[in-house]
Design a protein around this motif. Structure first.
Motif, short mmCIF file in Angstrom:
data_model
loop_
_atom_site.label_atom_id
_atom_site.label_comp_id
_atom_site.label_asym_id
_atom_site.label_seq_id
_atom_site.Cartn_x
_atom_site.Cartn_y
_atom_site.Cartn_z
N ALA A 18 0.83 -1.26 0.11
CA ALA A 18 -0.06 0.03 -0.02
C ALA A 18 1.07 1.16 0.03
CB ALA A 18 -1.13 0.08 1.27
N GLY A 19 0.26 2.39 -0.57
CA GLY A 19 1.03 3.58 -0.52
C GLY A 19 0.00 4.76 -0.20
N LEU A 20 0.43 5.66 0.17
CA LEU A 20 -0.20 7.00 0.30
C LEU A 20 0.04 7.97 -0.59
CD1 LEU A 20 -0.19 7.33 4.48
CD2 LEU A 20 -1.86 6.22 3.13
N LEU A 21 -1.11 8.38 -1.15
CA LEU A 21 -0.84 9.57 -2.02
C LEU A 21 -1.51 11.02 -1.49
CD1 LEU A 21 -1.76 7.85 -5.42
CD2 LEU A 21 0.30 7.96 -4.32
N GLY A 22 -1.08 12.25 -2.13
CA GLY A 22 -1.55 13.41 -1.39
C GLY A 22 -2.53 13.92 -2.23
N GLY A 23 -2.56 14.99 -2.82
CA GLY A 23 -3.57 16.00 -3.42
C GLY A 23 -3.62 15.36 -4.89
N LYS A 33 1.34 6.79 -14.02
CA LYS A 33 2.43 5.75 -14.37
C LYS A 33 2.61 4.62 -13.52
CE LYS A 33 5.31 10.16 -13.94
NZ LYS A 33 6.28 10.96 -13.15
N THR A 34 1.63 4.37 -12.60
CA THR A 34 1.60 3.12 -11.90
C THR A 34 0.22 2.55 -11.82
OG1 THR A 34 3.05 4.05 -10.38
CG2 THR A 34 1.91 2.07 -9.42
N TYR A 35 0.06 1.07 -12.23
CA TYR A 35 -1.29 0.39 -11.89
C TYR A 35 -1.63 0.03 -10.55
CZ TYR A 35 -5.03 -2.66 -12.37
OH TYR A 35 -6.58 -3.46 -12.13
N TYR A 36 -2.64 0.38 -10.01
CA TYR A 36 -3.13 0.26 -8.59
C TYR A 36 -4.25 -1.03 -8.92
CZ TYR A 36 -0.11 3.96 -7.05
OH TYR A 36 0.72 4.50 -6.60
N ASP A 37 -4.44 -1.80 -7.96
CA ASP A 37 -5.63 -2.71 -8.00
C ASP A 37 -6.89 -2.01 -7.23
OD1 ASP A 37 -4.59 -5.31 -9.10
OD2 ASP A 37 -3.28 -5.35 -7.42
N LEU A 38 -6.56 -1.10 -6.32
CA LEU A 38 -7.67 -0.65 -5.55
C LEU A 38 -6.99 0.72 -5.17
CD1 LEU A 38 -10.32 -0.53 -3.78
CD2 LEU A 38 -8.90 -1.70 -1.95
N ILE A 39 -7.82 1.70 -4.92
CA ILE A 39 -7.65 3.08 -4.50
C ILE A 39 -8.77 3.29 -3.60
CG2 ILE A 39 -6.01 3.97 -6.28
CD1 ILE A 39 -8.27 5.35 -7.42
N PHE A 40 -8.25 3.86 -2.35
CA PHE A 40 -9.35 4.40 -1.39
C PHE A 40 -9.32 6.05 -1.87
CE2 PHE A 40 -8.48 0.78 0.86
CZ PHE A 40 -9.74 0.45 1.48
N LEU A 41 -10.47 6.64 -2.11
CA LEU A 41 -10.36 7.86 -2.96
C LEU A 41 -11.31 8.82 -2.02
CD1 LEU A 41 -9.24 9.55 -5.10
CD2 LEU A 41 -11.03 8.93 -6.61
N ASP A 42 -10.56 9.96 -1.32
CA ASP A 42 -11.32 10.91 -0.51
C ASP A 42 -12.07 11.98 -1.58
OD1 ASP A 42 -12.28 12.90 1.20
OD2 ASP A 42 -10.57 12.18 2.54
N ILE A 43 -13.31 12.21 -1.27
CA ILE A 43 -13.74 13.20 -2.36
C ILE A 43 -13.24 14.67 -2.22
CG2 ILE A 43 -16.09 14.23 -2.89
CD1 ILE A 43 -15.91 11.11 -3.58
N GLU A 64 -10.58 0.89 -16.71
CA GLU A 64 -11.79 0.51 -16.05
C GLU A 64 -11.57 -0.54 -15.01
OE1 GLU A 64 -14.49 1.92 -16.59
OE2 GLU A 64 -14.00 3.02 -18.44
N THR A 65 -10.32 -0.97 -14.78
CA THR A 65 -10.07 -2.26 -14.01
C THR A 65 -9.58 -1.69 -12.49
OG1 THR A 65 -7.78 -2.31 -14.76
CG2 THR A 65 -9.41 -3.71 -15.78
N THR A 66 -8.93 -0.47 -12.27
CA THR A 66 -8.70 -0.23 -11.04
C THR A 66 -9.88 0.11 -10.26
OG1 THR A 66 -6.58 0.87 -11.37
CG2 THR A 66 -7.72 1.59 -9.77
N GLU A 67 -9.96 -0.75 -9.15
CA GLU A 67 -11.41 -0.51 -8.30
C GLU A 67 -11.22 0.68 -7.30
OE1 GLU A 67 -13.79 -2.20 -9.10
OE2 GLU A 67 -12.91 -4.06 -9.69
#
Length: 231
Positions: A18-23, A33-43, A64-67
């Motif tokens: 897992a990794g944390l992304l900012g803004g 640049k990077t494929y992620y299987d899943l992202i928790f996305l803050d609105i 359409e595959t990154t959840e």
């Protein structure tokens, strides 16, 4: 979002990469640049929000595959998010029980997607079982999906399809063709014939690789010991 990592670790999912992304800008850059299987996305991300990220992911990157699991303190966003096919919407504060349920949905969808190819056809999200796909053809920035049922056309890059499907018995035999090996009727040195009778050319630069794959596959199917044969 560090609290999500702590929650995941606390329920036994410490093995996740897992990794944390900012803004907004950092998220867009990483997604490009990077494929992620899943992202928790803050609105709430500032001037641009999680909906803008979703539009970039689905419409600009054709991913359409990154959840996506959305996170927000405001429930009014939920209705606007359905077009991006999210797993769920988590309302802050996030309870461990709700997180576990969301992640269980993700794992179930991943299991389903392992056997399907997902893409956007117009405004519709299409899932085609891999076993039905005969081959993909790239032309004029479009992808033509030829299946046992029908043909679809959508925008994507064949290189991305190769990265997704080469490990699932799809052969990249030409810069414009990705073929499902389960639907190959006949191998020749310069051409492969597939189930619908189409003769697909094998690029000169790929012939040795395809020949080696064919030999290896035949040996595995016959149950031979490749090392002993070579010794």
């Amino acid at each position: 979002m560090a609290f999500l990592s702590n929650l995941l670790y606390g329920v036994g999912w410490s093995c996740l990469d897992a990794g944390l992304l900012g803004g907004y800008e950092e998220i867009i850059d990483k997604l490009s640049k990077t494929y992620y299987d899943l992202i928790f996305l803050d609105i709430e991300l500032g001037k641009k929000n999680g909906i803008d990220v979703s539009k970039h992911l689905r419409n600009t990157l054709n991913n359409e595959t990154t959840e996506i699991i959305y996170v927000s303190s405001h429930s009014q966003y939920a209705v606007d998010l359905f077009e991006f096919d999210p797993i769920t919407f988590l309302l802050k504060p996030i309870w461990t029980e709700n997180l576990i349920k969301a992640f269980a949905k993700f794992l179930k969808r991943i299991e389903l997607n392992e056997e399907t190819f997902v893409f956007k056809h117009g405004r519709e999200l299409i899932r085609v079982p891999l076993k039905e796909i005969i081959y993909f053809e790239s032309s004029d920035h479009k992808i033509f999906l030829h299946s046992t049922i029908e043909q679809y056309v959508f925008y994507d890059k064949i290189e991305r399809l190769v990265s997704l499907l080469e490990s699932k018995n799809f052969l990249y035999i030409h810069k414009s063709f990705l073929v499902n090996s389960k639907h190959i009727q006949k191998y020749e040195y310069e051409i492969i014939t597939v189930d619908d009778g189409t003769e697909v050319p094998i690029a000169q630069s790929r012939r040795k690789i395809i020949r080696e794959w064919q030999l290896s596959n035949c040996i595995e199917e016959m149950g031979w010991d490749f090392e002993n044969i070579n010794s």
